[in-house]
Design a protein around this motif. Structure first.
Motif, PDB file in Angstrom:
ATOM      1  N   TYR A 183     -44.007  71.653  54.528  1.00  0.00           N
ATOM      2  CA  TYR A 183     -44.822  72.679  53.866  1.00  0.00           C
ATOM      3  C   TYR A 183     -44.184  73.072  52.539  1.00  0.00           C
ATOM      4  N   PHE A 184     -42.880  73.278  52.556  1.00  0.00           N
ATOM      5  CA  PHE A 184     -42.169  73.652  51.329  1.00  0.00           C
ATOM      6  C   PHE A 184     -42.338  72.583  50.255  1.00  0.00           C
ATOM      7  N   PHE A 185     -42.087  71.324  50.607  1.00  0.00           N
ATOM      8  CA  PHE A 185     -42.210  70.251  49.620  1.00  0.00           C
ATOM      9  C   PHE A 185     -43.622  70.204  49.032  1.00  0.00           C
ATOM     10  N   GLU A 186     -44.618  70.225  49.890  1.00  0.00           N
ATOM     11  CA  GLU A 186     -45.997  70.075  49.428  1.00  0.00           C
ATOM     12  C   GLU A 186     -46.505  71.287  48.656  1.00  0.00           C
ATOM     13  N   LYS A 187     -46.375  72.457  49.250  1.00  0.00           N
ATOM     14  CA  LYS A 187     -47.037  73.662  48.715  1.00  0.00           C
ATOM     15  C   LYS A 187     -46.178  74.515  47.798  1.00  0.00           C
ATOM     16  N   GLN A 188     -44.881  74.561  48.050  1.00  0.00           N
ATOM     17  CA  GLN A 188     -44.045  75.475  47.295  1.00  0.00           C
ATOM     18  C   GLN A 188     -43.226  74.798  46.204  1.00  0.00           C
ATOM     19  N   LEU A 189     -43.095  73.490  46.275  1.00  0.00           N
ATOM     20  CA  LEU A 189     -42.323  72.773  45.266  1.00  0.00           C
ATOM     21  C   LEU A 189     -43.213  71.866  44.413  1.00  0.00           C
ATOM     22  N   LEU A 190     -43.829  70.886  45.026  1.00  0.00           N
ATOM     23  CA  LEU A 190     -44.570  69.887  44.261  1.00  0.00           C
ATOM     24  C   LEU A 190     -45.851  70.435  43.639  1.00  0.00           C
ATOM     25  N   LEU A 191     -46.568  71.253  44.351  1.00  0.00           N
ATOM     26  CA  LEU A 191     -47.804  71.809  43.799  1.00  0.00           C
ATOM     27  C   LEU A 191     -47.546  72.654  42.540  1.00  0.00           C
ATOM     28  N   PRO A 192     -46.603  73.593  42.560  1.00  0.00           N
ATOM     29  CA  PRO A 192     -46.343  74.371  41.343  1.00  0.00           C
ATOM     30  C   PRO A 192     -45.761  73.531  40.191  1.00  0.00           C
ATOM     31  N   LEU A 193     -45.135  72.403  40.499  1.00  0.00           N
ATOM     32  CA  LEU A 193     -44.543  71.558  39.460  1.00  0.00           C
ATOM     33  C   LEU A 193     -45.464  70.441  38.994  1.00  0.00           C
ATOM     34  N   LYS A 194     -46.678  70.437  39.506  1.00  0.00           N
ATOM     35  CA  LYS A 194     -47.619  69.354  39.196  1.00  0.00           C
ATOM     36  C   LYS A 194     -47.724  69.103  37.689  1.00  0.00           C
ATOM     37  N   HIS A 195     -47.798  70.155  36.904  1.00  0.00           N
ATOM     38  CA  HIS A 195     -47.932  70.014  35.449  1.00  0.00           C
ATOM     39  C   HIS A 195     -46.692  69.385  34.807  1.00  0.00           C
ATOM     40  N   MET A 243     -27.696  66.456  38.218  1.00  0.00           N
ATOM     41  CA  MET A 243     -28.430  67.650  37.821  1.00  0.00           C
ATOM     42  C   MET A 243     -27.446  68.814  37.675  1.00  0.00           C
ATOM     43  N   THR A 244     -27.502  69.479  36.546  1.00  0.00           N
ATOM     44  CA  THR A 244     -26.634  70.632  36.318  1.00  0.00           C
ATOM     45  C   THR A 244     -27.163  71.857  37.048  1.00  0.00           C
ATOM     46  N   GLN A 245     -26.320  72.852  37.158  1.00  0.00           N
ATOM     47  CA  GLN A 245     -26.745  74.097  37.784  1.00  0.00           C
ATOM     48  C   GLN A 245     -27.829  74.768  36.948  1.00  0.00           C
ATOM     49  N   SER A 246     -27.715  74.680  35.657  1.00  0.00           N
ATOM     50  CA  SER A 246     -28.719  75.251  34.756  1.00  0.00           C
ATOM     51  C   SER A 246     -30.081  74.587  34.971  1.00  0.00           C
ATOM     52  N   ALA A 247     -30.096  73.271  35.098  1.00  0.00           N
ATOM     53  CA  ALA A 247     -31.349  72.543  35.334  1.00  0.00           C
ATOM     54  C   ALA A 247     -31.930  72.894  36.703  1.00  0.00           C
ATOM     55  N   PHE A 248     -31.061  73.072  37.690  1.00  0.00           N
ATOM     56  CA  PHE A 248     -31.506  73.451  39.031  1.00  0.00           C
ATOM     57  C   PHE A 248     -32.160  74.836  38.993  1.00  0.00           C
ATOM     58  N   LYS A 249     -31.567  75.744  38.250  1.00  0.00           N
ATOM     59  CA  LYS A 249     -32.152  77.089  38.092  1.00  0.00           C
ATOM     60  C   LYS A 249     -33.507  77.001  37.393  1.00  0.00           C
ATOM     61  N   SER A 250     -33.599  76.148  36.378  1.00  0.00           N
ATOM     62  CA  SER A 250     -34.880  75.961  35.676  1.00  0.00           C
ATOM     63  C   SER A 250     -35.945  75.434  36.618  1.00  0.00           C
ATOM     64  N   LEU A 251     -35.580  74.476  37.452  1.00  0.00           N
ATOM     65  CA  LEU A 251     -36.498  73.939  38.455  1.00  0.00           C
ATOM     66  C   LEU A 251     -36.994  75.055  39.373  1.00  0.00           C
ATOM     67  N   CYS A 252     -36.085  75.888  39.844  1.00  0.00           N
ATOM     68  CA  CYS A 252     -36.465  76.982  40.746  1.00  0.00           C
ATOM     69  C   CYS A 252     -37.390  77.977  40.052  1.00  0.00           C
ATOM     70  N   LYS A 253     -37.136  78.238  38.780  1.00  0.00           N
ATOM     71  CA  LYS A 253     -38.016  79.132  38.012  1.00  0.00           C
ATOM     72  C   LYS A 253     -39.383  78.494  37.798  1.00  0.00           C
ATOM     73  N   ASP A 254     -39.389  77.237  37.382  1.00  0.00           N
ATOM     74  CA  ASP A 254     -40.646  76.538  37.103  1.00  0.00           C
ATOM     75  C   ASP A 254     -41.532  76.429  38.344  1.00  0.00           C
ATOM     76  N   ALA A 255     -40.905  76.268  39.507  1.00  0.00           N
ATOM     77  CA  ALA A 255     -41.660  76.150  40.756  1.00  0.00           C
ATOM     78  C   ALA A 255     -41.956  77.520  41.370  1.00  0.00           C
ATOM     79  N   VAL A 256     -41.545  78.574  40.687  1.00  0.00           N
ATOM     80  CA  VAL A 256     -41.748  79.957  41.133  1.00  0.00           C
ATOM     81  C   VAL A 256     -41.163  80.151  42.544  1.00  0.00           C
TER      82      VAL A 256
END
Length: 112
Positions: free
Chosen positions: A97-109, A26-39
């Motif tokens: 909590y982070f995995f369930e609510k702050q990462l996976l839930l916002p990325l569900k789509h 995973m590139t740094q750019s993709a990691f940043k996109s993930l962080c943005k997408d997951a808010v």
């Protein structure tokens, strides 16, 4: 580690969605996109913090601007603790909590 193991399949799915074509890095750019997408980026976990976590999660001898899956897991755990530094809540509970609510839930789509 126990929590990361319990979420391994779902985290691997996230990693594959944001990693390169071979799904190995995973590139740094993709990691940043993930962080943005997951808010994930906010006043506590800033853009600078995203960069710091990415860089510190890389193995020093392999500082190639890419994360392998184990480094990706380490980065996510670091973000979980960054966003919830409460020492009176166990690390496992904060990470779960982070995995369930702050990462996976916002990325569900994105993970369909």
């Amino acid at each position: 580690q126990r929590v990361a193991d319990a979420f391994r399949k779902r985290l691997l799915r996230v990693f594959h969605v944001y990693s390169d074509r071979d799904r190995k890095m995973m590139t740094q750019s993709a990691f940043k996109s993930l962080c943005k997408d997951a808010v994930l980026i906010d006043s506590i976990f800033t853009h600078d913090a995203v960069q710091d976590v990415f860089q510190h999660s890389q193995l020093e001898e392999e500082d190639d601007g890419m994360l392998i899956f184990s480094e990706f897991q380490e980065a996510l755990i670091a973000i979980a603790l960054y966003k919830n530094p409460n020492p009176y809540t166990s690390m496992d509970r904060r990470v779960e909590y982070f995995f369930e609510k702050q990462l996976l839930l916002p990325l569900k789509h994105k993970l369909k």
